[in-house]
Motif scaffolding. Structure first.
Motif, short mmCIF file in Angstrom:
data_model
loop_
_atom_site.label_atom_id
_atom_site.label_comp_id
_atom_site.label_asym_id
_atom_site.label_seq_id
_atom_site.Cartn_x
_atom_site.Cartn_y
_atom_site.Cartn_z
N SER A 184 16.93 46.17 12.45
CA SER A 184 16.45 46.37 13.91
C SER A 184 14.74 46.11 14.20
N ARG A 185 13.99 45.98 12.98
CA ARG A 185 12.61 45.68 13.02
C ARG A 185 12.47 44.26 13.60
N GLN A 186 13.09 43.44 13.71
CA GLN A 186 13.25 41.92 13.99
C GLN A 186 13.93 41.91 15.51
N GLN A 187 14.02 42.97 16.05
CA GLN A 187 14.68 42.72 17.63
C GLN A 187 13.86 41.95 18.40
N GLN A 188 12.67 42.28 18.51
CA GLN A 188 11.79 41.61 19.40
C GLN A 188 11.42 39.97 19.26
N ARG A 238 26.37 50.71 12.67
CA ARG A 238 25.23 49.82 12.17
C ARG A 238 23.90 50.00 12.86
N LEU A 239 23.89 50.67 13.84
CA LEU A 239 22.67 50.81 14.57
C LEU A 239 21.75 52.06 14.25
N HIS A 284 22.17 38.87 18.02
CA HIS A 284 21.30 39.62 17.10
C HIS A 284 22.02 41.01 16.87
N HIS A 285 22.79 41.26 15.59
CA HIS A 285 23.46 42.45 15.66
C HIS A 285 22.49 43.34 14.79
N ALA A 286 21.79 43.82 15.24
CA ALA A 286 20.50 44.64 14.36
C ALA A 286 21.37 45.76 13.58
N PHE A 287 20.67 46.46 12.72
CA PHE A 287 21.07 47.71 12.09
C PHE A 287 19.89 48.54 11.70
#
Length: 577
Positions: free
Chosen positions: A340-344, A439-440, A367-370
């Motif tokens: 999730s740190r790569q979302q932006q 996953r989130l 983008h399936h963040a986790f």
């Protein structure tokens, strides 16, 4: 057979007869064991608001019309205020539908209209050991790949390894500086070399400049750099492959398309961005400014595409990668499994790619963040010294702990049996514990819960499967030679059958939102319902042969569903414990 889909189609048909077209979700929910009904439709209330009509009146009208069709699936439909439709499924319909699943290789689950889906997951960096930070990406991506394939999609797995850039330049510079031959790389601890080169990079300006030069030479395919690079890449891939095999992950060498694959496309990408006035030259570098994203000063965010020295950035590579996947591979969907740190960052890349026309209108990019794996203090799970835990050590630790637990429960097992079970249980425990969490969310890593034989864990699920197998062993009845019809005589048989019939719904929901924890939750609920069924409905001592056969058939389908569901998320079953 998808019960929710059947209900949805019936209700939309009645609404269409009233000139009400509904394209969105009708909010059909599976009800808990505490409710008498099996499904409830909640979406009529929302529809009624848009029509400015009474929801109870609309729902009553729907039920009246559905009853006119005499659908065999329904036992009863009723309306409760303010406008819920409560649905009771007919036992006879359930008996007929579950009977069809007995010897169906897919348990009666239909394939969907196939799409070409690219799944980008794991993606470790070259010259560094895989650590716990790679765990979620690897097992989440692999479970979704298996789910999508089961549904009939054409899945392209991609391991987008970090095999170029400054990190590689640092290592190459260090090897050259210390006169270490590329032929000896297999004898060198690359992790140590990386750490030493990083320290020099941060403290020695001359070395850091040389490292950048080596990275640029590698990008330009300079021969001496390429020789070292090939050795480093091969050495790392071999080590990673051992971890993938231990984790029962379906990624292989054929799925590797590293960052270096796109090097030849980078000049064209940069030129296209400039020609389309998306990127501009700024102080000798090429930058894209995005109005949608603001920096700390409130100005448009700048995304660096090419440095002053001509070197390209990760953003340039990811844009080339997106263009290739959309235009060359013709993907219908592209799914990224990155934390999730790569979302932006991904939002920015997707925005540039859309502006550039690289993404067709009908192509879905997600983008399936986790979340993170944390320790008890809710900080990232690391060693006491603050370093990332090596994935190989974590897996070995789980196998060792599983061996101790297994040996304490069954002292008659041979060393060979212990080795087999400890690996199956230990690896499955780590994977299932992770996949059972949304996953989130961040979650706390706990060995005791992970390897417990109680609760929603892999050992519990593996034992539940074995328990069903033991029923057939006690009766000396081959599972695949069963005959007879399923007859639902009580509420426990009905609840088990209903849960079995809901498997398709769960798989589809899990694939739509990339949430394999729904499958874990379902399998745990199925096991729990089966335990109650087994306790309340005698199988071994049933005097009625037809009832015994029916209950054996339900047990057989339950075992197959557990095995299929666990396999779908990459978790092993065992035949003894």
């Amino acid at each position: 057979m998808n019960i929710k889909l059947i209900i949805s189609e019936h209700i939309k048909k009645t609404l269409k007869n009233k000139n009400i077209i509904v394209s969105n979700d009708l909010m059909i929910i599976r009800t808990s064991d505490k409710k008498k009904w099996d499904y409830q439709v909640n979406g009529i209330i929302k529809i009624s608001k848009s029509l400015n009509q009474d929801p109870y009146t609309i729902s009553t009208s729907i039920v009246t019309q559905i009853n006119c069709y005499n659908y065999s699936i329904y036992k009863k439909l009723e309306v409760s205020k303010p406008g819920f439709i409560n649905i009771y499924i007919n036992n006879k319909w359930m008996e007929i539908d579950i009977q069809k699943r007995i010897y169906s290789s897919r348990l009666g689950i239909k394939k969907v209209k196939p799409q070409k889906i690219i799944i980008d997951y794991s993606s470790p960096n070259i010259a560094k050991e895989m650590h716990i930070g790679h765990l979620r990406s690897t097992i989440l991506g692999d479970s979704i790949a298996k789910i999508m394939e089961f549904l009939g999609h054409n899945v392209i797995r991609t391991n987008h390894i970090g095999d170029c850039g400054t990190n590689l330049g640092m290592i190459i510079a260090y090897l050259k500086k210390n006169f270490l031959l590329y032929q000896d790389i297999n004898k060198i601890n690359l992790e140590t070399i990386y750490q030493k080169s990083k320290k020099l990079f941060d403290t020695d300006q001359k070395f850091s400049q040389n490292a950048r030069n080596q990275a640029l030479k590698l990008q330009n395919k300079e021969k001496s750099c390429l020789k070292i690079w090939k050795k480093i890449v091969t050495h790392t891939i071999i080590k990673n492959d051992k971890i993938y095999k231990k984790l029962n992950i379906t990624l292989t060498n054929k799925h590797i398309i590293g960052e270096s694959f796109y090097n030849d496309m980078l000049p064209q990408i940069t030129q296209e961005l400039k020609d389309k006035k998306i990127a501009i030259e700024h102080n000798g570098a090429i930058i894209v400014f995005l109005n949608k994203f603001k920096n700390r000063n409130g100005n448009p965010m700048g995304i660096l595409i090419q440095k002053q020295d001509g070197a390209y950035l990760y953003a340039t590579i990811d844009l080339a990668c997106l263009k290739y996947r959309c235009n060359t591979l013709k993907a219908d969907q592209i799914l990224y499994y990155v934390d999730s740190r790569q979302q932006q960052y991904f939002k920015q890349i997707f925005e540039i790619a859309k502006k550039s026309g690289y993404i067709p209108k009908n192509t879905i990019i997600k983008h399936h963040a986790f979340g993170m794996i944390c320790s008890k203090n809710k900080n990232p799970f690391k060693t006491r010294s603050g370093e990332n835990i090596k994935l190989s050590k974590l897996l070995n630790e789980s196998i060792t702990r599983a061996r101790k637990i297994t040996k304490s429960k069954n002292k008659n097992l041979s060393d060979q049996q212990l080795d087999y079970l400890s690996e199956k249980i230990g690896i499955s425990a780590i994977k299932y514990f992770d996949l059972s969490k949304h996953r989130l969310t961040d979650y706390i890593f706990k060995w005791d819960k992970m390897l417990s034989f109680n609760g929603n864990t892999a050992p519990y699920m593996q034992y539940a499967y074995i328990r069903i197998l033991s029923i057939f062993k006690k009766l000396n009845t081959p599972m695949f030679k069963l005959t007879g019809k399923i007859i639902l005589t009580n509420v426990y048989e009905k609840k088990l059958t209903m849960k079995l019939l809901q498997f398709e719904e769960i798989i589809l929901e899990s694939s739509e939102n990339s949430t394999p924890h729904l499958i874990c939750k379902y399998l745990y609920e199925l096991s729990t319902i089966f335990s109650i069924f087994y306790e309340k409905c005698s199988i071994l001592f049933s005097k009625d042969r037809k009832i015994q056969k029916s209950r054996l058939l339900l047990s057989f389908i339950t075992a197959r569903t557990l095995k299929k569901g666990l396999h779908m998320i990459g978790v092993s079953t065992v035949s003894y414990m």
